[in-house]
Design a protein around this motif. Structure first.
Motif, PDB file in Angstrom:
ATOM      1  N   TRP A   1      48.788  41.113  29.465  1.00  0.00           N
ATOM      2  CA  TRP A   1      48.554  42.235  28.547  1.00  0.00           C
ATOM      3  C   TRP A   1      49.599  42.224  27.435  1.00  0.00           C
ATOM      4  O   TRP A   1      49.278  42.395  26.255  1.00  0.00           O
TER       5      TRP A   1
ATOM      6  N   GLY B   1      44.748  34.729  37.039  1.00  0.00           N
ATOM      7  CA  GLY B   1      44.688  35.972  37.807  1.00  0.00           C
ATOM      8  C   GLY B   1      46.064  36.549  38.109  1.00  0.00           C
ATOM      9  O   GLY B   1      46.256  37.759  38.124  1.00  0.00           O
TER      10      GLY B   1
ATOM     11  N   GLN C   1      41.451  39.671  34.023  1.00  0.00           N
ATOM     12  CA  GLN C   1      40.396  40.383  34.764  1.00  0.00           C
ATOM     13  C   GLN C   1      38.998  40.002  34.291  1.00  0.00           C
ATOM     14  O   GLN C   1      38.053  40.759  34.487  1.00  0.00           O
ATOM     15  N   GLY C   2      38.887  38.855  33.627  1.00  0.00           N
ATOM     16  CA  GLY C   2      37.573  38.444  33.118  1.00  0.00           C
ATOM     17  C   GLY C   2      37.609  38.337  31.606  1.00  0.00           C
ATOM     18  O   GLY C   2      38.435  38.959  30.951  1.00  0.00           O
TER      19      GLY C   2
ATOM     20  N   GLY D   1      47.420  38.848  35.347  1.00  0.00           N
ATOM     21  CA  GLY D   1      46.700  40.054  34.939  1.00  0.00           C
ATOM     22  C   GLY D   1      45.323  39.828  34.350  1.00  0.00           C
ATOM     23  O   GLY D   1      44.686  40.766  33.881  1.00  0.00           O
TER      24      GLY D   1
ATOM     25  N   PRO E   1      43.232  42.542  29.928  1.00  0.00           N
ATOM     26  CA  PRO E   1      44.088  42.221  31.076  1.00  0.00           C
ATOM     27  C   PRO E   1      44.631  43.510  31.696  1.00  0.00           C
ATOM     28  O   PRO E   1      44.580  44.567  31.075  1.00  0.00           O
ATOM     29  N   LYS E   2      45.164  43.398  32.911  1.00  0.00           N
ATOM     30  CA  LYS E   2      45.743  44.574  33.581  1.00  0.00           C
ATOM     31  C   LYS E   2      46.911  45.104  32.769  1.00  0.00           C
ATOM     32  O   LYS E   2      47.778  44.334  32.349  1.00  0.00           O
TER      33      LYS E   2
ATOM     34  N   SER F   1      36.981  41.621  29.669  1.00  0.00           N
ATOM     35  CA  SER F   1      37.825  42.773  30.013  1.00  0.00           C
ATOM     36  C   SER F   1      39.226  42.601  29.452  1.00  0.00           C
ATOM     37  O   SER F   1      39.680  41.483  29.236  1.00  0.00           O
TER      38      SER F   1
ATOM     39  N   ASP G   1      36.879  47.085  30.460  1.00  0.00           N
ATOM     40  CA  ASP G   1      35.696  46.621  29.722  1.00  0.00           C
ATOM     41  C   ASP G   1      35.472  47.508  28.502  1.00  0.00           C
ATOM     42  O   ASP G   1      35.096  47.042  27.435  1.00  0.00           O
TER      43      ASP G   1
ATOM     44  N   LYS H   1      34.342  37.381  36.997  1.00  0.00           N
ATOM     45  CA  LYS H   1      34.781  38.020  38.252  1.00  0.00           C
ATOM     46  C   LYS H   1      35.285  36.995  39.262  1.00  0.00           C
ATOM     47  O   LYS H   1      35.892  37.357  40.264  1.00  0.00           O
TER      48      LYS H   1
ATOM     49  N   TYR I   1      51.696  41.827  34.884  1.00  0.00           N
ATOM     50  CA  TYR I   1      51.174  42.444  33.655  1.00  0.00           C
ATOM     51  C   TYR I   1      51.494  41.612  32.412  1.00  0.00           C
ATOM     52  O   TYR I   1      51.332  42.079  31.291  1.00  0.00           O
TER      53      TYR I   1
END
Lengths: 663, 30
Positions: free
Chosen positions: A263, A231, A236-237, A234, A242-243, A240, B1, A225, A260
């Motif tokens: 992704w 970042g 997101q951790g 995209g 990616p966006k 997770s 997630d 986080k 993006y």
């Protein structure tokens, strides 16, 4: 320096390993009597040997170190590739493609992948074109594996890269040329077993190091986080995806066209490019022709699925979890040699290269540098650095970021020196033994010093750094054997495939001289090895195209061969003209996309800049398109071509089709 | 997630599928 950690025991173990490999190669030679033995291992290979050989050929150092490092950067979203590797690369391949490939290969007496396609379509062109694609592009893929293997050996044993290249390639050449596919598959089975054990141990120790499965993954979620260097594209951790989206996104500094991109990189290039490309890999498809019945393929699946799960699943999980280790657990002990990048002026700061791409630091309007303190082809992070000597030889061998400057401060590591107060001056510790907590992400920890004195974050160093820093010393030896096995098992099959393509598929078809397959293939293998060695010799650092060679070759094979291959296996209506048209369309569209559209390859090749006045892609002004992989464009076009052209042209004769699809 | 967890589960399930398929069809095809 790791070279000093290789002692007599390690050398003895590696020599014994090489001798066993030599023995298995000789065993292959003893059992090779016919061209069928040499080219398809006599068509009577044990199912477990076949499965291990298929898996070990599939998984190279690129998968373990290369893609494992990518997982260190981008996280567990790469598990989609593991899923495709197992479901498409093993289940679909063995259940749906393996049987028909084996059967048709026998009926048409085909000994190579291009020969299978050529005989199915009764076309010399199909066989020669496929053979040439393999002969011209597979050495590039082989060079990628060879460079990775040799660079690792050179750094481990402290020997010269060129010496490692010579010894390594001669050893592989010996058992491939002499032992044929039997020698290759026997050695593959041993190498696959070593890889399996090595990766299991790596996974278990990693979970012990990060405090268990639940603790490790929970920490990874929390740490993901924090602001991250990726970042903007995209990220997101590490736990997770990616966006997901398409187009530019409004941001504080104006529209962000790259929001993006990650992704599309993870899904189109990494997951689909490699995940689907595996179905049309010549060196893997030929494995289906090495077993005597469908039953052997069924039994081979028992080993194949689990093997791939352990190989790529562990590499990607450990790569992601290495962030937990580097951020929270790692301690680096050594003498602080120097502190650099100290000062209030930008000219005094250190600039650690975070991305390389031709013309990345140039303004498109006048070609001047955006950032005058770094090279024209890089993007870099401004920071202050610590340089430590961890092996007591007087040289700084470990380079850590102490803190970042300006906007980069939030995304750069904030290293802590034990005994130094917060905000204290690290220079007061120069010349003393120190304990440093790097507090770095895996990517920002994997810093190397280049020959020109610049510092760079290198994805390919994440896994080796992690092994060196986190794992017990004895594991270094097991991992060395694992990587040697991964490189050798892939290289041997690549060389065999190149040899058969130039010997049997091109030379014999062009000259019409048949019946000397073993001799001609041996010369072909030698030519393939020499080509790969020359490429490796000229590019010791790898270079961007070499680094991307695995994904490029998998994508190229998928677009050029897959529609004709599947059409030929399952549809009698697929015609010779349809197959030829789809192969040409798949190959051409992939080549065009790589040369003119996809930024990473196009900018490295340099042709697109000449046509567009310095832009890195003809679609440089459109968001996301420059990172989309050619497989998303070329494969659908290739499939459409084979369907439309086949419907418009005449199929093969009924007699020939009866022979192909003989029950 | 959720999509990463889904990938994780699919990896395990597809490997299990290969094992089960291999065992069920152990003697078929000869």
């Amino acid at each position: 320096m790791l070279a000093q950690s290789v002692g007599l025991v390690e050398i003895i173990v590696v020599v014994i390993y090489m001798m066993v490999i030599g023995y298995l190669g000789w065993l292959g030679y003893r059992r090779t009597r016919t061209a069928t033995d040499y080219l398809v291992a006599g068509r009577k290979v044990h199912p477990f040997v076949m499965a291990l050989s298929y898996g070990a050929t599939f998984i190279s150092t690129s998968a373990i170190v290369g893609f494992g490092g990518v997982a260190g950067m981008f996280g567990m979203s790469l598990l989609w590739l593991t899923f495709l590797n197992i479901f498409v690369g093993i289940f679909i391949a063995f259940v749906f493609l393996g049987g028909p490939t084996r059967k048709m290969g026998h009926h048409l007496d085909a000994h190579t992948f291009p020969e299978l396609l050529g005989r199915r379509y009764q076309s010399k062109f199909v066989q020669i074109f496929s053979g040439l694609v393999i002969f011209l592009f597979m050495p590039l893929y082989a060079a990628a594996v060879l460079i990775g293997g040799c660079a690792f050996i050179a750094s481990q044993f402290g020997i010269d890269y060129n010496t490692a290249l010579l010894v390594f390639s001669v050893l592989i050449a010996a058992y491939v040329i002499v032992g044929g596919l039997k020698g290759v598959m026997y050695t593959d089975a041993l190498q696959g077993s070593i890889m399996f054990v090595g990766m299991i141990v790596l996974l278990v120790f990693t979970y012990v190091i990060v405090g268990g499965v639940v603790e490790g993954h929970s920490q990874m979620v929390e740490l993901g986080k924090d602001p991250n260097i990726f970042g903007g594209i995209g990220f997101q951790g590490w736990a997770s995806m990616p966006k997901f989206g398409w187009g530019a996104v409004e941001a504080a500094k104006g529209p962000n066209p790259d929001a993006y991109n990650l992704w599309w990189i993870v899904i189109s290039t990494i997951t689909l490019g490699v995940g689907i490309g595996v179905l049309a890999q010549p060196q893997l498809a030929v494995r289906f022709m090495t077993v005597k019945s469908r039953r052997e393929l069924n039994r081979a699946m028992l080993v194949g699925g689990v093997f791939i799960l352990i190989m790529t699943g562990v590499a990607f999980t450990v790569g992601s979890l290495s962030n937990v280790y580097f951020l929270t657990k790692e301690k680096v002990e050594g003498k602080l040699v120097s502190v650099t990048g100290v000062g209030a002026e930008k000219s005094e700061w250190d600039w650690v290269i975070a991305k390389k791409e031709r013309g990345l630091n140039l303004k498109p309007e006048d070609g001047s540098k955006k950032n005058p303190f770094i090279g024209p082809d890089v993007k870099a992070v401004p920071c202050q650095m610590l340089h430590l000597d961890t092996s007591s030889d007087g040289n700084a061998d470990t380079h850590l970021i102490f803190k970042g400057y300006g906007g980069a401060a939030a995304i750069t590591p904030k290293a802590e020196i034990e005994g130094l107060a917060k905000g204290g001056d690290p220079k007061t510790f120069i010349g003393r033994e120190v304990v440093v907590h790097p507090r770095a992400t895996a990517y920002m920890r994997a810093i190397v010093k280049n020959a020109d004195g610049t510092y760079e974050c290198k994805t390919s160093r994440i896994i080796p750094y992690y092994i060196r820093s986190a794992m017990p010393k004895w594991f270094g030896l097991l991992f060395l054997l694992t990587l040697l096995a991964a490189a050798m098992s892939t290289l041997s099959s690549q060389f065999h495939a190149v040899g058969t393509s130039i010997g049997r598929d091109v030379y014999e078809q062009v000259t019409g001289r048949h019946g000397r397959s073993i001799g001609v293939t041996r010369i072909g293998i030698l030519v393939g090895i020499v080509l790969a060695v020359i490429i490796s010799y000229l590019n010791p650092g790898g270079g961007y195209i070499i680094a991307r060679a695995t994904a490029i070759f998998f994508g190229l094979c998928a677009s050029a061969f897959l529609p004709a291959f599947i059409g030929g296996l399952f549809f009698k209506r697929t015609t010779r003209t349809g197959a030829i048209a789809s192969m040409i369309v798949g190959f051409s569209v992939t080549a065009f996309w790589l040369v003119f559209v996809k930024t990473s390859e196009a900018s490295a090749l340099g042709l697109v800049q000449k046509f567009t006045g310095g832009k890195s892609s003809i679609l440089a002004d459109s968001p996301n398109w420059p990172v989309v992989d050619p497989i998303l464009i070329a494969l659908p076009l290739s499939i459409l071509t084979v369907i439309i052209v086949s419907l418009m042209t005449k199929p093969s004769s009924k007699e020939h089709l009866a022979d192909c699809f003989h029950k | 997630d959720f999509y990463v967890l889904l990938a994780y589960l699919l990896c395990l399930l597809s490997a299990l599928l290969c094992v089960v398929y291999g065992l069920i069809n152990w003697n078929r095809g000869e």
